[in-house]
Write a protein that holds these residues in place. Structure first.
Motif, PDB file in Angstrom:
ATOM      1  N   PRO A 362      27.502   3.828   2.150  1.00  0.00           N
ATOM      2  CA  PRO A 362      28.819   3.032   2.059  1.00  0.00           C
ATOM      3  C   PRO A 362      28.579   1.831   0.563  1.00  0.00           C
ATOM      4  O   PRO A 362      29.367   1.852   0.032  1.00  0.00           O
ATOM      5  CB  PRO A 362      29.210   2.306   3.325  1.00  0.00           C
ATOM      6  N   ILE A 363      27.303   1.261   0.668  1.00  0.00           N
ATOM      7  CA  ILE A 363      27.002   0.581  -0.477  1.00  0.00           C
ATOM      8  C   ILE A 363      26.804   1.263  -1.702  1.00  0.00           C
ATOM      9  O   ILE A 363      27.705   0.934  -2.668  1.00  0.00           O
ATOM     10  CB  ILE A 363      25.959  -0.296  -0.298  1.00  0.00           C
ATOM     11  N   ALA A 364      26.224   2.445  -1.648  1.00  0.00           N
ATOM     12  CA  ALA A 364      26.285   3.322  -2.934  1.00  0.00           C
ATOM     13  C   ALA A 364      27.548   3.703  -3.332  1.00  0.00           C
ATOM     14  O   ALA A 364      27.836   4.054  -4.711  1.00  0.00           O
ATOM     15  CB  ALA A 364      25.248   4.500  -2.693  1.00  0.00           C
ATOM     16  N   ARG A 365      28.487   3.904  -2.603  1.00  0.00           N
ATOM     17  CA  ARG A 365      29.590   4.333  -2.832  1.00  0.00           C
ATOM     18  C   ARG A 365      30.635   3.364  -3.713  1.00  0.00           C
ATOM     19  O   ARG A 365      31.207   3.809  -4.500  1.00  0.00           O
ATOM     20  CB  ARG A 365      30.458   4.882  -1.807  1.00  0.00           C
ATOM     21  N   PHE A 367      29.477   1.889  -6.260  1.00  0.00           N
ATOM     22  CA  PHE A 367      28.851   1.995  -7.720  1.00  0.00           C
ATOM     23  C   PHE A 367      28.788   3.677  -8.194  1.00  0.00           C
ATOM     24  O   PHE A 367      28.537   3.789  -9.390  1.00  0.00           O
ATOM     25  CB  PHE A 367      27.436   1.476  -7.580  1.00  0.00           C
ATOM     26  N   GLY A 368      29.100   4.602  -7.421  1.00  0.00           N
ATOM     27  CA  GLY A 368      28.981   5.753  -7.797  1.00  0.00           C
ATOM     28  C   GLY A 368      29.678   6.836  -6.602  1.00  0.00           C
ATOM     29  O   GLY A 368      30.346   6.517  -5.565  1.00  0.00           O
ATOM     30  N   LYS A 369      29.380   8.004  -6.750  1.00  0.00           N
ATOM     31  CA  LYS A 369      29.436   9.060  -5.592  1.00  0.00           C
ATOM     32  C   LYS A 369      28.481   9.593  -4.789  1.00  0.00           C
ATOM     33  O   LYS A 369      27.213   9.527  -5.471  1.00  0.00           O
ATOM     34  CB  LYS A 369      30.323  10.399  -6.531  1.00  0.00           C
ATOM     35  N   VAL A 370      28.476   9.570  -3.683  1.00  0.00           N
ATOM     36  CA  VAL A 370      27.667   9.947  -2.768  1.00  0.00           C
ATOM     37  C   VAL A 370      27.937  11.469  -2.086  1.00  0.00           C
ATOM     38  O   VAL A 370      29.028  11.606  -1.846  1.00  0.00           O
ATOM     39  CB  VAL A 370      27.211   8.968  -1.551  1.00  0.00           C
ATOM     40  N   SER A 371      26.933  12.067  -2.145  1.00  0.00           N
ATOM     41  CA  SER A 371      27.277  13.760  -1.489  1.00  0.00           C
ATOM     42  C   SER A 371      25.903  14.316  -0.871  1.00  0.00           C
ATOM     43  O   SER A 371      24.760  13.631  -1.030  1.00  0.00           O
ATOM     44  CB  SER A 371      27.661  14.590  -2.668  1.00  0.00           C
ATOM     45  N   GLY A 372      26.126  15.105  -0.104  1.00  0.00           N
ATOM     46  CA  GLY A 372      25.050  16.007   0.468  1.00  0.00           C
ATOM     47  C   GLY A 372      24.253  16.726  -0.648  1.00  0.00           C
ATOM     48  O   GLY A 372      24.579  17.087  -1.837  1.00  0.00           O
ATOM     49  N   ARG A 373      23.737  17.894  -0.103  1.00  0.00           N
ATOM     50  CA  ARG A 373      23.135  18.846  -0.993  1.00  0.00           C
ATOM     51  C   ARG A 373      24.193  19.595  -1.865  1.00  0.00           C
ATOM     52  O   ARG A 373      23.793  20.064  -2.862  1.00  0.00           O
ATOM     53  CB  ARG A 373      21.996  19.800  -0.147  1.00  0.00           C
TER      54      ARG A 373
END
Length: 373
Positions: A362-365, A367-373
C-alpha cells in the motif's frame, strides 16, 4: 550271443513328457530323435519339481541386503554435526589465540620504552578551544534514526542479494518497463531517507561545533589511536569520557564511518540504482557497475562490524552512563537512557516485522504501480 543291457542314467529321474509335448513330438517325427529329443527331455526334466524339500541349515538366517542409509543433510559443505564440531574447535582455538595475544600485549606494554610511549600518548589529545561539551538532544535523535534505517537497509540489502524469484514488483507510473522487485524499491527508499538524515546530521554537526569531536585536529591522533588500541587489546582499557572527548581510536573510527564509508555506500548504491543514466556510454565506461558492486558489499560488511564493535564497547565501558549520553543527553548514571534504548529496540523490531509485502505494497502504490509476476 546276449545283447548287453543299456546303461542306466543317473541323476534326476526321468519324467514322462506331458501330453502337449508328446503330441508335438508325434507331429514332428524328425525331432523325436537325436539332439532335438534330448533337448526336449532335458528341458522337461529341468522344469519338473525336485523330489525333495529344500532346507536351510539350522542357525543360518536368510541373507538380506541392508537398506541404504539416507545422506545426512548438509548446510553448505558440512553437516550440522560437522558445523558444531568446527564451531567448538574453532572457538577454542580463537579463545586460546586471543589469550596469548592479551598476555603478549600486557608484557609488551610493561617494557620501559612502552611505558614512556603511554605517558606521552595516553590515547587522546585535547580538543581545540571552544569545543562543545556534552551530547545535544538532536544528536540522540539522529543516532536513533540512523540505527533504525541502517538495520532495515542491511536486511533488505541482503534480501535483494539472495532473492531469486521476487513475487511482487514495483514500477513508476510513467514507465511500466522499468520494473524492480518490491524489496529493491524498499531498499532504495530507505537509502534516500538515510541520505536525507545524513545531510541533516552533517549540517547540524558543523553548525554546532560537534564536528571537533569526530574530525581529527592534530597529527597526534595516530600515535594516540595506536596507544588506545594497545590498551584495548591488553584489557586495561583507556578512560572512557565520551561526554567531553572520544579517545583517538574512536575518533578515527567515527570519522571513517561518517566521511569515508557513508559516501562510498552512497556513490556505489547510486551507480547500481535505477536513477543512474543507462545511456551515458562515456560515464558508464569511466565508472563501471562492476566496480560499484565490488565495493558496495564490503562497505556493508564494514558497517556491520562497526555496529557490533560499537555496541560491545557501549555496554562494556559503562552501559548506563553511555546510554544516557546517547539517548537521554545527560551525564549521569541512571536507568533513563537504558529504557529509552529498550523502547528504540521495540520500534526497530516492529519495523523489521512490518517490512513485508502486505504492509509495503500500500505504501509503494503511493509512488508507483505494484504488481505480481
Amino acid at each position: 550271443m546276449e545283447t548287453p543291457a543299456p546303461p542306466v542314467r543317473t541323476g534326476l529321474p526321468r519324467t514322462a513328457p506331458t501330453a502337449p509335448a508328446a503330441a508335438a513330438a508325434a507331429s514332428h517325427p524328425s525331432t523325436s530323435s537325436g539332439t532335438g529329443a534330448t533337448s526336449s527331455a532335458t528341458g522337461a526334466a529341468e522344469r519338473a519339481p525336485l523330489p525333495f524339500t529344500r532346507t536351510v541349515w539350522a542357525g543360518t538366517a536368510a541373507r538380506t541386503r541392508p537398506a541404504p542409509q539416507p545422506e545426512p543433510k548438509r548446510i553448505g559443505p558440512f553437516t550440522k554435526g560437522q558445523w558444531a564440531g568446527a564451531v567448538i574447535v574453532g572457538g577454542a582455538g580463537l579463545l586460546f589465540a586471543a589469550g596469548m595475544v592479551v598476555l603478549f600485549t600486557r608484557w609488551f606494554l610493561s617494557l620501559d620504552f612502552m611505558q614512556d610511549f603511554l605517558a606521552t600518548y595516553p590515547g587522546e589529545y585535547e580538543l581545540p578551544a571552544g569545543a562543545p561539551v556534552g551530547i545535544p538532544p538532536w544528536l540522540g535523535w539522529q543516532h536513533f534514526f540512523n540505527v533504525f534505517l541502517m538495520v532495515l537497509i542491511i536486511r533488505t540489502g541482503l534480501t535483494v542479494r539472495t532473492e531469486k524469484r521476487p513475487t511482487v514488483f514495483w514500477s513508476p507510473r510513467n514507465n511500466n518497463r522499468r520494473k524492480i522487485s518490491l524489496t529493491l524499491w524498499f531498499h532504495q527508499s530507505l537509502d534516500i531517507l538515510w541520505i536525507v538524515n545524513g545531510v541533516i546530521y552533517i549540517v547540524l554537526l558543523f553548525a554546532t561545533g560537534q564536528w571537533m569531536k569526530i574530525v581529527p585536529t592534530s597529527w597526534t591522533v595516530f600515535p594516540n589511536a595506536l596507544s588506545a588500541g594497545l590498551q584495548y587489546v591488553s584489557l586495561d582499557w583507556p578512560t572512557e569520557n565520551g561526554w567531553v572527548n572520544y579517545n583517538s581510536l574512536q575518533q578515527l573510527a567515527y570519522f571513517a564511518t561518517v566521511f569515508l564509508a557513508a559516501p562510498l555506500a552512497i556513490l556505489t548504491g547510486v551507480r547500481m540504482s535505477g536513477i543512474w543514466p543507462k545511456q551515458a556510454t562515456g560515464l558508464n565506461k569511466a565508472y563501471p557497475v562492476e566496480w560499484a558492486r565490488a565495493v558496495h558489499f564490503p562497505v556493508m560488511i564494514y558497517f556491520v562490524l562497526f555496529i557490533i564493535a560499537h555496541v560491545t564497547l557501549v555496554f562494556a565501558t559503562g552501559a548506563l552512563r553511555n546510554l544516557n549520553h546517547m539517548y537521554a543527553s545527560q551525564d549521569v548514571v541512571n536507568w533513563v537512557g537504558f529504557w529509552i534504548f529498550v523502547a528504540s529496540l521495540v520500534v526497530i523490531a516492529a519495523g523489521w516485522i512490518a517490512a513485508r509485502p502486505l504492509v509495503l505494497a500500500p505504501i509503494a502504490r503511493l509512488f508507483g504501480k505494484v504488481s505480481g509476476r
